[in-house]
Design a protein around this motif. Structure first.
Motif, PDB file in Angstrom:
ATOM      1  N   ASN A 258       0.825  -1.220   0.000  1.00  0.00           N
ATOM      2  CA  ASN A 258       0.000   0.000   0.000  1.00  0.00           C
ATOM      3  C   ASN A 258       0.857   1.267   0.000  1.00  0.00           C
ATOM      4  O   ASN A 258       0.453   2.298   0.526  1.00  0.00           O
TER       5      ASN A 258
ATOM      6  N   GLU B 159       3.821   7.871  -0.274  1.00  0.00           N
ATOM      7  CA  GLU B 159       2.407   7.883   0.091  1.00  0.00           C
ATOM      8  C   GLU B 159       2.021   6.503   0.609  1.00  0.00           C
ATOM      9  O   GLU B 159       2.381   5.490   0.010  1.00  0.00           O
ATOM     10  N   TYR B 160       1.283   6.465   1.726  1.00  0.00           N
ATOM     11  CA  TYR B 160       0.779   5.211   2.285  1.00  0.00           C
ATOM     12  C   TYR B 160      -0.742   5.240   2.269  1.00  0.00           C
ATOM     13  O   TYR B 160      -1.345   6.135   2.852  1.00  0.00           O
ATOM     14  N   ARG B 161      -1.386   4.279   1.594  1.00  0.00           N
ATOM     15  CA  ARG B 161      -2.837   4.219   1.474  1.00  0.00           C
ATOM     16  C   ARG B 161      -3.435   3.311   2.541  1.00  0.00           C
ATOM     17  O   ARG B 161      -3.058   2.162   2.682  1.00  0.00           O
TER      18      ARG B 161
ATOM     19  N   SER C 284      -5.098   8.459   2.463  1.00  0.00           N
ATOM     20  CA  SER C 284      -3.681   8.136   2.615  1.00  0.00           C
ATOM     21  C   SER C 284      -2.966   9.250   3.367  1.00  0.00           C
ATOM     22  O   SER C 284      -3.461  10.370   3.485  1.00  0.00           O
TER      23      SER C 284
END
Length: 182
Positions: free
Chosen positions: A114, A143-145, A151
């Protein structure tokens, strides 16, 4: 004549049997490919972030901003942001700088984690002081979703101007914030 009737009946039965198996078709399974990647094509994103500006000369500035991005392919996108940074100029006076910056993004989603590291390049203008300053920038981020729509992101970029060795000659601009994708 009887023999002929037998062969006719047997021929009709054989034709029906072969036709039945021919029309039955074949068994097949439909393969369904599930794309569980949270990063999509054609995303409209809205960013809200805090920012820190670390100038080559002078004191750092702190603030925040808003941005809008459009990811037209899973790996490519464009964006524009409005930054607001407050500073103290070597302790003598405080002032605020506004920045309008456009960016081109190149991202590489790692769907199993992710995560999407990205690189960006672009330019814009900082204004609000006695002098408006055009800037170019290059940088990268991560970016981390959490899901398909929310995110956290963080990035940093170097702003360069060509203004020589003064307060506007260059800065490191860092951002961290929340990104909502539609």
């Amino acid at each position: 004549m009887r023999l002929m009737k037998k062969y006719t009946i047997l021929s009709v039965l054989a034709a029906v049997a072969f036709t039945g198996t021919t029309l039955a078709g074949t068994d097949y399974k439909k393969n369904v490919i599930v794309d569980d990647c949270k990063f999509r094509n054609n995303e409209l994103q809205v960013d809200a972030f805090g920012t820190g500006a670390f100038y080559q000369n002078g004191r750092p500035g702190w603030g925040g901003g808003l941005g809008v991005n459009y990811i037209f392919a899973r790996y490519f996108g464009i964006g524009v942001e409005q930054d607001l940074v407050g500073r103290n100029d070597n302790g003598s006076s405080a002032y605020t700088e506004w920045g309008t910056i456009g960016s081109l993004f190149l991202r590489y989603p790692i769907c199993s984690w992710n995560l999407a590291p990205y690189a960006m390049v672009g330019g814009g203008v900082f204004y609000g002081t006695s002098k408006n300053v055009g800037v170019g920038h290059v940088g990268g981020g991560l970016e981390y979703r959490f899901d398909r729509n929310m995110s956290l992101f963080t990035d940093a970029r170097w702003l360069f101007t060509g203004e020589g060795n003064n307060d506007h000659s260059g800065a490191l601009l860092g951002r961290a914030g929340l990104r909502i994708a539609f």
